[in-house]
Design an enzyme around this catalytic site. Structure first.
Site, short mmCIF file in Angstrom:
data_model
loop_
_atom_site.label_atom_id
_atom_site.label_comp_id
_atom_site.label_asym_id
_atom_site.label_seq_id
_atom_site.Cartn_x
_atom_site.Cartn_y
_atom_site.Cartn_z
CB SER A 1 42.36 38.60 35.61
OG SER A 1 42.74 38.58 36.96
CD GLU B 1 37.12 35.06 35.53
OE1 GLU B 1 37.69 34.16 36.21
OE2 GLU B 1 37.57 36.21 35.43
CG HIS C 1 41.46 33.51 36.86
ND1 HIS C 1 40.39 34.37 36.74
CD2 HIS C 1 42.55 34.30 37.08
CE1 HIS C 1 40.82 35.62 36.90
NE2 HIS C 1 42.12 35.60 37.10
#
Length: 309
Positions: free
Chosen positions: A110, A203, A273
């Site tokens: 992230s 992602e 995630h």
């Protein structure tokens, strides 16, 4: 829950991004790790807070000074936002030198992607994988995530296999990437690594297909995609298409990128995630093959955890 580990390890926590709103999940994760015989250090980072961040910029930057930390695994508490603010003061070269001398398994994803990219540019490898609160502290922990976490951290070579759309792919190169929004945010900065002949894995969360397309076009127009051998797409979660999209979805984006760049875009890897996520050693060598509707990515050349004497 059974956390698979050959021997008990020391986890050192860092929180370079957002405040951990789910304090219960983080504390549950710590208890689970301790029950498995692991040690967990730097616990004060869990409750630390300054505005929306996990402490002041100075405190969070201090978390990243890991040169003297004696642990096996450095684990981020959570993502969010805030790591970008730390980049000008982050000594990536010094930490990368320590990692080459004495490997340390640094893991997160992230928002942490920007730190991982700065380290990769400086020659330091990290792992893109689970974090404390969201993964180890989940109500039910994914055995898939745990198994892949320990496999990546302890296996000098391992292979990921998953179903994908049929195409002819057989390439090798440096595996790198992570969160797409964070990668794109580094364009025009000193911290985006220049990877030639790479396998770019991406992602994201809460990003509509048109935003994902826009970010990929930005990477293409900056020349990043032209230097790659392939793109692997992970999880793109938290998005609900509307009637306005009229069939425009992620498959539409992947098709456009294939046509625009000529690159294979291999979809379907459980990464990012999501409850299930693999762990990827960023900077490792990857051999990517697709046979029929099965993709295989073999990773090697990364530092792994050593057995304690």
């Amino acid at each position: 829950m059974k956390i698979m580990s050959v021997t008990p390890r020391t986890f050192h926590l860092i929180a370079p991004s957002g405040y951990c709103q789910n304090q219960a999940a983080a504390q549950l994760a710590v208890r689970r790790l301790q029950e498995q015989g692991h040690q967990v250090t730097n616990l004060q980072t869990i409750a630390r807070r300054s505005q929306r961040f996990a402490g002041s910029d100075e405190q969070r930057l201090q978390d990243l000074d890991l040169r003297q930390v004696e642990a096996d695994i450095v684990l981020t508490v959570r993502g969010g936002y805030g790591a970008t603010r730390l980049l000008p003061g982050f000594d990536a070269a010094a930490l990368a030198a320590r990692l080459r001398e004495r490997p340390l398994a640094i893991c997160g994803h992230s928002d942490f992607t920007v730190i991982q990219m700065a380290l990769l540019k400086a020659g330091g490898q990290t792992f893109s994988g689970p974090m404390l609160a969201g993964n180890f502290g989940a109500e039910v922990v994914s055995d898939f995530t745990l198994d892949h976490f320990w496999r990546a951290l302890t296996s000098p070579e391992f292979t990921l296999e998953w179903p994908t759309a049929p195409q002819d792919v057989d390439v090798s190169g440096t595996v790198w990437g992570g969160n797409l929004a964070m990668l794109t945010s580094l364009i025009g900065t000193p911290w985006l690594p220049e990877i030639d002949g790479g396998i770019l894995v991406i992602e994201d969360i809460n990003e509509h297909p048109f935003r994902v397309e826009r970010m990929l076009l930005q990477l293409a127009q900056h020349g990043v995609l032209a230097r790659q051998k392939a793109i692997v797409t992970g999880s793109f979660t938290g998005v609900k298409l509307s009637e306005y999209d009229n069939g425009y979805d992620f498959d539409s984006v992947w098709t456009l990128i294939r046509e625009l760049t000529g690159l294979p875009v291999v979809t379907g890897l459980e990464f990012g995630h999501h409850w299930n996520t693999v762990t990827l050693p960023l900077g490792a060598h990857g051999q990517l093959r697709v046979a029929g509707d099965v993709a295989r990515l073999t990773l090697s050349g990364h530092a792994v955890l050593r057995e304690h004497s």
